[in-house]
Design an enzyme around this catalytic site. Structure first.
Site, mmCIF file in Angstrom:
data_model
loop_
_atom_site.group_PDB
_atom_site.id
_atom_site.type_symbol
_atom_site.label_atom_id
_atom_site.label_comp_id
_atom_site.label_asym_id
_atom_site.label_seq_id
_atom_site.Cartn_x
_atom_site.Cartn_y
_atom_site.Cartn_z
ATOM 1 N N CYS A 49 -6.179 0.244 6.887
ATOM 2 C CA CYS A 49 -6.108 1.317 5.742
ATOM 3 C C CYS A 49 -7.234 1.571 5.127
ATOM 4 O O CYS A 49 -8.111 0.805 5.080
ATOM 5 C CB CYS A 49 -6.012 -0.727 4.364
ATOM 6 N N ASP A 64 0.485 3.791 1.909
ATOM 7 C CA ASP A 64 0.467 4.206 3.454
ATOM 8 C C ASP A 64 2.024 4.977 3.890
ATOM 9 O O ASP A 64 2.365 3.693 4.042
ATOM 10 C CB ASP A 64 -0.268 2.867 3.730
ATOM 11 N N CYS A 112 0.883 -1.264 -0.127
ATOM 12 C CA CYS A 112 -0.020 0.126 -0.267
ATOM 13 C C CYS A 112 1.251 1.384 -0.093
ATOM 14 O O CYS A 112 2.135 1.514 0.340
ATOM 15 C CB CYS A 112 -1.259 -0.244 1.173
ATOM 16 N N ARG A 160 2.844 4.677 6.317
ATOM 17 C CA ARG A 160 3.146 4.149 7.562
ATOM 18 C C ARG A 160 3.529 3.036 7.105
ATOM 19 O O ARG A 160 3.892 2.099 8.479
ATOM 20 C CB ARG A 160 1.719 4.248 8.218
ATOM 21 N N HIS A 186 -2.351 -3.777 5.052
ATOM 22 C CA HIS A 186 -1.981 -3.688 6.846
ATOM 23 C C HIS A 186 -3.311 -3.450 7.114
ATOM 24 O O HIS A 186 -4.190 -2.701 6.223
ATOM 25 C CB HIS A 186 -1.650 -2.001 6.442
#
Ligand code: ZN
Length: 212
Positions: free
Chosen positions: A101, A44, A42, A46, A98
């Site tokens: 998400c 993302d 992803c 993080r 994750h």
């Protein structure tokens, strides 16, 4: 100093510290790229693949998009996949989702995110529909969302197997192994969810004959 200038400054500091501990560091990486892994994760911020796996430059070939999807009309992902499998000859492909998400959450809402995001998120709504019975039976909303994250990873592995790229490599070179993982933002731990090795059963509907 502007925020982006901090990035450039930190980059210089990083390059210097690398050279200090290993004067040959960049020279060594210059002419070889032989990663063993393709990572589909992803976008993302993080979930940075190399940091959470403590890998160095040169070790993982990376593709990231919203909610780590493998979409069969996505020329970007397919190019990465083709290059990683047929040229870099990776031995493993990891699809890593994750928990928590944002893409998964957005897909479950009724919000109209307008054409482009709607198009992308539709793929996740379809994953929900395939597993509606199991998901609808989970009462707790967060638990249901977490399970969708896991099922989404599993569906994306299956989407990989549906490509002639994976089927060809499986048939001719018995690689790569496919791994479906989910990263937990709460503790930083990656949980293996599903694994598919060359020879895993494929619905004949998706199977290609006489693959090169
Ligand atoms: Zn995400």
């Amino acid at each position: 100093m502007k925020p982006y200038e901090v990035l450039l400054q930190d980059n210089k500091a990083w390059a210097e510290s690398k050279l200090k501990s290993d004067p040959d560091y960049f020279h060594r990486l210059l002419h070889v790229q032989t990663p063993e892994f393709l990572w589909i994760g992803c976008s993302d911020s993080r979930v940075p693949p190399d940091q959470i796996t403590q890998t160095e430059p040169g070790e993982i070939f990376i593709h990231r998009n919203v909610a780590n999807l493998v979409v069969n009309t996505d020329v970007n992902l397919l190019s990465v996949l083709d290059f990683a499998v047929n040229h870099l000859k990776v031995k493993h492909i990891v699809v890593c989702g994750h928990y928590g998400c944002g893409g998964i959450k957005a897909a479950l809402s009724k919000t109209d995110f307008k054409p482009v995001l709607n198009m992308w998120l539709r793929n996740i709504k379809d994953v929900y529909r395939f597993h509606r019975e199991e998901l609808d039976a989970i009462e707790n909303e967060n638990t249901r969302m977490d399970r969708l994250v896991e099922l989404n990873v599993k569906e994306q592995l299956m989407n990989l197997v549906k490509t002639s790229i994976i089927q060809g490599a499986w048939k001719n070179e018995q690689r790569p192994d496919l791994h479906g993982w989910v990263y937990d933002l709460h503790d930083g731990i990656i949980n293996p969810i599903v694994e598919m090795k060359p020879g895993t059963y494929i619905d004949p509907l998706y199977e290609y004959e006489k693959i090169e």
